[in-house]
Design an enzyme around this catalytic site. Structure first.
Site, short mmCIF file in Angstrom:
data_model
loop_
_atom_site.label_atom_id
_atom_site.label_comp_id
_atom_site.label_asym_id
_atom_site.label_seq_id
_atom_site.Cartn_x
_atom_site.Cartn_y
_atom_site.Cartn_z
N HIS A 1 0.86 -1.19 0.00
CA HIS A 1 0.00 0.00 0.00
C HIS A 1 0.89 1.24 0.00
O HIS A 1 2.13 1.13 -0.06
CB HIS A 1 -0.94 -0.02 1.21
N GLN B 1 9.62 -1.85 16.21
CA GLN B 1 10.35 -2.72 15.27
C GLN B 1 11.60 -2.01 14.73
O GLN B 1 12.69 -2.59 14.65
CB GLN B 1 9.41 -3.09 14.13
N HIS C 1 4.10 1.26 2.00
CA HIS C 1 5.22 0.52 1.39
C HIS C 1 5.79 1.28 0.18
O HIS C 1 7.01 1.34 0.00
CB HIS C 1 4.74 -0.86 0.90
P1 AMP Z 1 4.80 -4.92 6.70
O1 AMP Z 1 4.52 -5.35 5.29
O2 AMP Z 1 3.57 -4.53 7.47
O3 AMP Z 1 5.72 -5.87 7.43
O4 AMP Z 1 5.61 -3.56 6.57
C1 AMP Z 1 6.79 -3.48 5.81
C2 AMP Z 1 7.43 -2.14 6.07
O5 AMP Z 1 6.52 -1.10 5.68
C3 AMP Z 1 7.77 -1.90 7.55
O6 AMP Z 1 9.02 -1.25 7.63
C4 AMP Z 1 6.64 -1.01 8.01
O7 AMP Z 1 7.00 -0.17 9.09
C5 AMP Z 1 6.40 -0.18 6.76
N1 AMP Z 1 5.06 0.40 6.78
C6 AMP Z 1 3.88 -0.23 6.94
N2 AMP Z 1 2.86 0.66 6.97
C7 AMP Z 1 3.42 1.88 6.83
C8 AMP Z 1 2.91 3.22 6.77
N3 AMP Z 1 1.61 3.47 6.89
N4 AMP Z 1 3.78 4.24 6.62
C9 AMP Z 1 5.12 4.00 6.51
N5 AMP Z 1 5.66 2.77 6.55
C10 AMP Z 1 4.83 1.73 6.71
#
Ligand code: AMP
Length: 284
Positions: free
Chosen positions: A34, A155, A37
């Site tokens: 999204h 994290q 990402h």
């Molecule tokens: P995930 O796919 O949820 O494991 O997230 C992958 C990366 O995207 C991680 O570093 C998350 O912190 C980052 N991320 C997820 N949602 C957001 C957001 N709304 N804004 C910025 N980074 C994000």
């Protein structure tokens, strides 16, 4: 853009870039990509010669009671989006490729203290699962820089500590949280919210923004600030608050008073869906 499903395959794709001295930027994800990402991928694109994205829903970071089985998978759309953002390589391994047959990995990476606080209290072993997969992905990809969202602030700090402690030669880059128009932090899990829950979830960012304003106006007392955040979230129709805490932004230790850079962190359940958010606050 090239894709690889195997560890050998992605290593081969990156060998040439590494030999040519090109910098490798890495964005690890669990897919269902999204705007949050995309912003990480865009930043990697701006700062590095080659951009690698991994898509892997990591079973190690889910407890048996959590939503591993219903975690959204949208691989075709994810690959199309990565292509549009001009990623160079997408690594999308299977669980078997990452963890082998039955016995799986015998190794876990644990970052003490940081991993036991906030989300670590209710999600046992979650951060061990995150650190183990991130360390493994760093070993596979060998990036110069890796991009992580501040949305998952705990994290981010844990991964930073891990690479410092283990002398992993990668720079961890923090990227700001991307939000919906009404402030809700964008998350792959938002799609599970019913219209009522989605409305209730706006209280998350509203309550955090209110607290930021109060701190700007001179309020310092963490207990007062967290009580008013709790009140606002509770009256929105949340099902259960997991925590509302004000912590030192460098080590996640609770702060009774905001007298240094701090982070206000919240986690709550809206129906079956658990959401988290956080904002920075500072002493004047
Ligand atoms: P995930 O796919 O949820 O494991 O997230 C992958 C990366 O995207 C991680 O570093 C998350 O912190 C980052 N991320 C997820 N949602 C957001 C957001 N709304 N804004 C910025 N980074 C994000």
């Amino acid at each position: 853009m090239k894709t690889a499903q195997t560890i050998d395959g992605v290593r081969k794709l990156l060998a040439e870039a590494r030999q040519a001295g090109r910098s490798i930027g890495f964005v690890p994800t669990m897919g269902a990509l999204h705007e949050g990402h995309w912003s990480l991928i865009d930043q990697a694109r701006r700062e590095c010669d080659d951009v690698v994205v991994s898509i892997f829903v990591n079973p190690l970071q889910f407890s048996p009671a959590e939503d591993f089985d219903r975690y959204p998978e949208t691989l075709d759309a994810d690959l199309a989006g990565c292509e549009e953002r001009v990623a160079d390589v997408v690594f999308c391994p299977s669980v078997r490729e990452m963890y082998g047959e039955e016995a799986g990995l015998l190794t876990r990476v644990h970052v003490s203290r940081l991993a036991d606080r906030l989300c670590g209290q209710s999600r046992q072993n979650h951060f061990d699962g995150v650190c183990t997969v991130v360390a493994k992905l760093f070993g596979i990809v060998g990036p110069n820089r890796a991009f992580f969202g501040e949305k998952d602030f705990q994290q981010l700090l844990i991964v930073r500590q891990m690479v410092a402690d283990l002398s992993i030669p990668v720079e961890i880059v923090a990227c700001p949280t991307c939000r919906e128009a009404d402030g809700l932090a964008i998350s792959s899990r938002n799609r599970f919210l019913s219209p009522e829950q989605r409305k209730a979830a706006t209280s998350f960012y509203e309550s955090l923004s209110g607290a930021v304003e109060s701190v700007r106006a001179g309020r310092r007392d963490a207990a007062q600030l967290t009580a008013s955040i709790r009140h606002q979230i509770e009256t929105s129709g949340v099902d259960r608050i997991d925590y509302v805490e004000i912590v030192d932004a460098t080590n996640l230790e609770p702060l009774p008073e905001i007298d240094k850079p701090a982070r206000i962190c919240v986690a709550a359940h809206f129906g079956e869906t658990r959401l988290i958010d956080n904002v920075a606050v500072d002493a004047p």
